[in-house]
Motif scaffolding. Sequence first.
Motif, PDB file in Angstrom:
ATOM      1  N   LEU A 181     -19.252  -4.411  -3.601  1.00 48.33           N
ATOM      2  CA  LEU A 181     -20.191  -5.667  -3.172  1.00 48.33           C
ATOM      3  C   LEU A 181     -19.044  -7.027  -3.433  1.00 48.33           C
ATOM      4  CD1 LEU A 181     -23.783  -4.693  -4.232  1.00 48.33           C
ATOM      5  CD2 LEU A 181     -22.661  -4.853  -1.642  1.00 48.33           C
ATOM      6  N   LEU A 182     -18.412  -7.072  -4.218  1.00 47.86           N
ATOM      7  CA  LEU A 182     -18.249  -8.339  -5.145  1.00 47.86           C
ATOM      8  C   LEU A 182     -16.655  -8.308  -4.838  1.00 47.86           C
ATOM      9  CD1 LEU A 182     -17.848 -10.712  -7.111  1.00 47.86           C
ATOM     10  CD2 LEU A 182     -16.343  -9.838  -8.761  1.00 47.86           C
ATOM     11  N   ALA A 183     -15.753  -7.209  -4.221  1.00 46.46           N
ATOM     12  CA  ALA A 183     -14.861  -7.488  -3.156  1.00 46.46           C
ATOM     13  C   ALA A 183     -15.244  -8.466  -1.741  1.00 46.46           C
ATOM     14  CB  ALA A 183     -13.826  -6.640  -3.074  1.00 46.46           C
ATOM     15  N   MET A 184     -16.105  -7.162  -1.373  1.00 41.60           N
ATOM     16  CA  MET A 184     -17.183  -8.528  -0.156  1.00 41.60           C
ATOM     17  C   MET A 184     -17.510  -9.544   0.111  1.00 41.60           C
ATOM     18  SD  MET A 184     -19.737  -5.389   1.017  1.00 41.60           S
ATOM     19  CE  MET A 184     -18.830  -3.859   1.348  1.00 41.60           C
ATOM     20  N   ALA A 185     -18.083 -10.141  -0.963  1.00 46.46           N
ATOM     21  CA  ALA A 185     -18.335 -11.329  -1.225  1.00 46.46           C
ATOM     22  C   ALA A 185     -17.038 -12.204  -0.811  1.00 46.46           C
ATOM     23  CB  ALA A 185     -19.448 -12.014  -2.063  1.00 46.46           C
ATOM     24  N   ILE A 186     -16.240 -11.426  -1.901  1.00 46.03           N
ATOM     25  CA  ILE A 186     -14.777 -12.824  -1.504  1.00 46.03           C
ATOM     26  C   ILE A 186     -14.178 -12.788  -0.137  1.00 46.03           C
ATOM     27  CG2 ILE A 186     -12.374 -13.062  -2.881  1.00 46.03           C
ATOM     28  CD1 ILE A 186     -13.678 -11.781  -4.826  1.00 46.03           C
ATOM     29  N   ASN A 187     -14.394 -11.416   0.274  1.00 46.03           N
ATOM     30  CA  ASN A 187     -13.814 -11.907   1.960  1.00 46.03           C
ATOM     31  C   ASN A 187     -14.676 -12.382   2.512  1.00 46.03           C
ATOM     32  OD1 ASN A 187     -11.319 -10.112   1.703  1.00 46.03           O
ATOM     33  ND2 ASN A 187     -12.711  -7.971   0.947  1.00 46.03           N
ATOM     34  N   LYS A 188     -16.068 -12.501   2.261  1.00 44.72           N
ATOM     35  CA  LYS A 188     -16.796 -13.083   3.321  1.00 44.72           C
ATOM     36  C   LYS A 188     -16.920 -15.003   3.293  1.00 44.72           C
ATOM     37  CE  LYS A 188     -20.218 -13.977   5.693  1.00 44.72           C
ATOM     38  NZ  LYS A 188     -20.093 -14.614   6.937  1.00 44.72           N
ATOM     39  N   LEU A 189     -15.577 -14.907   1.606  1.00 47.04           N
ATOM     40  CA  LEU A 189     -15.293 -16.164   1.904  1.00 47.04           C
ATOM     41  C   LEU A 189     -14.142 -16.969   1.926  1.00 47.04           C
ATOM     42  CD1 LEU A 189     -17.392 -16.991  -2.147  1.00 47.04           C
ATOM     43  CD2 LEU A 189     -18.017 -17.816   0.034  1.00 47.04           C
ATOM     44  N   GLY A 190     -13.396 -16.494   2.570  1.00 43.01           N
ATOM     45  CA  GLY A 190     -11.670 -16.495   2.516  1.00 43.01           C
ATOM     46  C   GLY A 190     -10.722 -15.985   2.452  1.00 43.01           C
ATOM     47  N   ALA A 191     -10.980 -16.028   0.648  1.00 42.65           N
ATOM     48  CA  ALA A 191      -9.883 -15.166   0.957  1.00 42.65           C
ATOM     49  C   ALA A 191     -10.176 -13.981   0.404  1.00 42.65           C
ATOM     50  CB  ALA A 191     -10.249 -15.198  -0.638  1.00 42.65           C
ATOM     51  N   SER A 192      -9.001 -13.307   0.268  1.00 43.50           N
ATOM     52  CA  SER A 192      -8.830 -11.712   0.026  1.00 43.50           C
ATOM     53  C   SER A 192      -8.825 -10.863  -1.174  1.00 43.50           C
ATOM     54  CB  SER A 192      -7.297 -11.106   0.728  1.00 43.50           C
ATOM     55  OG  SER A 192      -5.999 -11.648   0.244  1.00 43.50           O
ATOM     56  N   ALA A 193      -9.396 -10.064  -1.059  1.00 46.04           N
ATOM     57  CA  ALA A 193      -9.703  -9.080  -2.924  1.00 46.04           C
ATOM     58  C   ALA A 193      -9.952  -8.080  -2.300  1.00 46.04           C
ATOM     59  CB  ALA A 193     -11.625  -9.776  -3.513  1.00 46.04           C
ATOM     60  N   GLN A 194      -8.949  -7.033  -2.858  1.00 46.51           N
ATOM     61  CA  GLN A 194      -9.422  -5.502  -3.024  1.00 46.51           C
ATOM     62  C   GLN A 194      -9.729  -5.007  -4.200  1.00 46.51           C
ATOM     63  OE1 GLN A 194      -5.293  -3.520  -2.104  1.00 46.51           O
ATOM     64  NE2 GLN A 194      -5.597  -3.941  -0.042  1.00 46.51           N
ATOM     65  N   SER A 195     -11.051  -4.000  -3.788  1.00 46.98           N
ATOM     66  CA  SER A 195     -11.635  -3.324  -5.395  1.00 46.98           C
ATOM     67  C   SER A 195     -10.361  -2.559  -6.111  1.00 46.98           C
ATOM     68  CB  SER A 195     -12.616  -3.016  -5.446  1.00 46.98           C
ATOM     69  OG  SER A 195     -13.504  -2.539  -4.259  1.00 46.98           O
ATOM     70  N   PHE A 196     -10.624  -1.469  -7.285  1.00 48.66           N
ATOM     71  CA  PHE A 196     -10.347  -0.898  -7.559  1.00 48.66           C
ATOM     72  C   PHE A 196     -11.438   0.668  -8.432  1.00 48.66           C
ATOM     73  CE2 PHE A 196      -6.606  -3.619  -6.109  1.00 48.66           C
ATOM     74  CZ  PHE A 196      -6.175  -2.701  -5.672  1.00 48.66           C
ATOM     75  N   THR A 197     -11.869   1.642  -8.676  1.00 46.70           N
ATOM     76  CA  THR A 197     -11.855   2.262  -9.211  1.00 46.70           C
ATOM     77  C   THR A 197     -11.008   2.739 -10.648  1.00 46.70           C
ATOM     78  OG1 THR A 197     -11.008   3.779  -8.905  1.00 46.70           O
ATOM     79  CG2 THR A 197     -13.233   3.525  -7.786  1.00 46.70           C
ATOM     80  N   GLY A 198     -11.453   2.494 -11.669  1.00 44.98           N
ATOM     81  CA  GLY A 198     -11.013   2.598 -13.255  1.00 44.98           C
ATOM     82  C   GLY A 198      -9.847   3.074 -13.266  1.00 44.98           C
ATOM     83  N   SER A 199      -9.731   4.733 -12.195  1.00 45.38           N
ATOM     84  CA  SER A 199      -8.543   5.519 -11.906  1.00 45.38           C
ATOM     85  C   SER A 199      -7.454   5.285 -11.049  1.00 45.38           C
ATOM     86  CB  SER A 199      -9.162   6.929 -11.645  1.00 45.38           C
ATOM     87  OG  SER A 199      -9.591   6.915 -10.347  1.00 45.38           O
ATOM     88  N   GLN A 200      -8.018   4.243 -10.320  1.00 47.54           N
ATOM     89  CA  GLN A 200      -7.159   3.579  -9.418  1.00 47.54           C
ATOM     90  C   GLN A 200      -5.694   2.554  -9.716  1.00 47.54           C
ATOM     91  OE1 GLN A 200      -9.344   2.102  -6.478  1.00 47.54           O
ATOM     92  NE2 GLN A 200      -8.908   4.341  -5.227  1.00 47.54           N
ATOM     93  N   ALA A 201      -6.592   1.590 -10.993  1.00 45.01           N
ATOM     94  CA  ALA A 201      -6.685   0.225 -11.178  1.00 45.01           C
ATOM     95  C   ALA A 201      -5.248   1.551 -12.943  1.00 45.01           C
ATOM     96  CB  ALA A 201      -7.713  -0.407 -11.685  1.00 45.01           C
ATOM     97  N   GLY A 202      -5.551   2.647 -13.026  1.00 41.83           N
ATOM     98  CA  GLY A 202      -4.082   2.896 -13.765  1.00 41.83           C
ATOM     99  C   GLY A 202      -4.924   3.386 -15.343  1.00 41.83           C
ATOM    100  N   MET A 203      -6.298   3.372 -15.402  1.00 36.96           N
ATOM    101  CA  MET A 203      -6.774   3.328 -16.662  1.00 36.96           C
ATOM    102  C   MET A 203      -6.745   5.168 -17.343  1.00 36.96           C
ATOM    103  SD  MET A 203      -7.804  -0.122 -16.888  1.00 36.96           S
ATOM    104  CE  MET A 203      -8.288   0.299 -18.861  1.00 36.96           C
TER     105      MET A 203
END
Length: 452
Positions: free
Chosen positions: A104-126
């Motif tokens: 939801l946060l990534a969507m809200a940021i994209n809506k503001l015209g910036a680009s955002a991508q979300s990652f799960t913990g495993s995708q982020a390498g934790m």
Amino acid sequence: MSTPTTEVHNATQPQVAPAAGAVTQQLIVQKFGGSSVADADGIKRVARRVVDAQKAGNEVVVVVSAMGDTTDELLDLAAQVTDSAPAREMDMLLSAGERISMALLAMAINKLGASAQSFTGSQAGMITDGIHGKARIIDVDPHRIRTALDKGNIAIVAGFQGMTRATNEITTLGRGGSDTTAVALAAALDADVCEIYTDVDGIFTADPRVVPSAQKIDTISSEEMLELAASGAKILHLRCVEYARRFGVPLHVRSSFSQHEGTWVIPSADDKITTQEGVALEQPIISGVAHDRSEAKVTVVGVPDIPGKAAAIFQVIADAHSNIDMIVQNVSTHGTGKTDISFTLPIVEGADALAALHAAQDQIGFEAIEYNEQIGKLSLIGAGMRSHPGVSATFFKALSDAGININMISTSEIRISVVTHADLLDEAVRVIHKAFGLDTESEATVYGGTGR
Ligand code: ASP
Ligand code: MG
């Protein structure tokens, strides 16, 4: 624990709070707690704040907790389905909370015209060990986050979760674990600062929900912060503080609801604290009062008073993966050759620990077990205790004047803790806060959150 793959900060360097509005290219990790992203409006507010940080010229990585009380609600749901949820499935369930807020946060940021991508913990390498429900981070490989930043994205990471290396199982880090995710990422990415956004203006001399006259602390050493967190102050996850201290990550704890400067947690007690005016601050004697209602007291009654029995009891508890806090052994009652041993542990670990002890009763040879969840722990923390006599005298006098009975006592060089009846805890916190002159006139602002 293996070291993060990138250089860590030089912990001996003095930390200087950057002047407000300074424009420098920095890598900032921002962590937003559940109360900051409790609803759609909160998510949009956080999105604006994150985009502003990027527009100011920074690279921004955001770690989010689950929305509002989502984690508690998921726990309640599981409890309605079963009283013995497999730990693996519990982690599958709880890790879903942070996935909702990150997307939801990534969507809200994209809506503001910036680009955002979300990652799960495993995708982020934790990468974590395999202890479900309280996994430890053993390695961080943030290459996907680095790539996302290089492409101009804001990277959003689900807090509180990771994955085992060999078996790719999903794990969670324990309640409040998103703070630790944020610091671990900050260390691995060599970030300039890790900002922890919450629903109060920083770290206070006591929980403002219990003591409205508590004051905000401007700077605190990580040594004192460790004691506060270990004593139940929920503002920062204990392992987050340990991690920040170990890897020299400066933490800035502040409100997501205001622009006020928060509290800086500086990695080493020896660091000179420098304010914007360049004045070195002297450490106050007492930094704060913490309290904790999450523990229970176990008393093992009639333990044979011979060498090896305490070791046997605590081995049983360790094998049940329980973390013991305070321990008291009474003198053996004259002529009986038996003694009682009491200790505290997290309520959530009580059932497993009791089962393990009962199973070992014949082998250890104790008579009975008493168990009490109606306790609360109060801790007074301050690095100045080392060099200032009289702190204990003031402490115990204040409790006795208020008629508050003490159950257990423990101390460290910079901490005094007592266990009282749960019903007396809030009053005890207020009395001690006052006795050490920590009260202020103004009321602390609590912007959100249910304190659950
Ligand atoms: N959502 C998890 C919890 O409530 C993790 C966190 O908030 O840091 O404990
Ligand atoms: Mg939470």
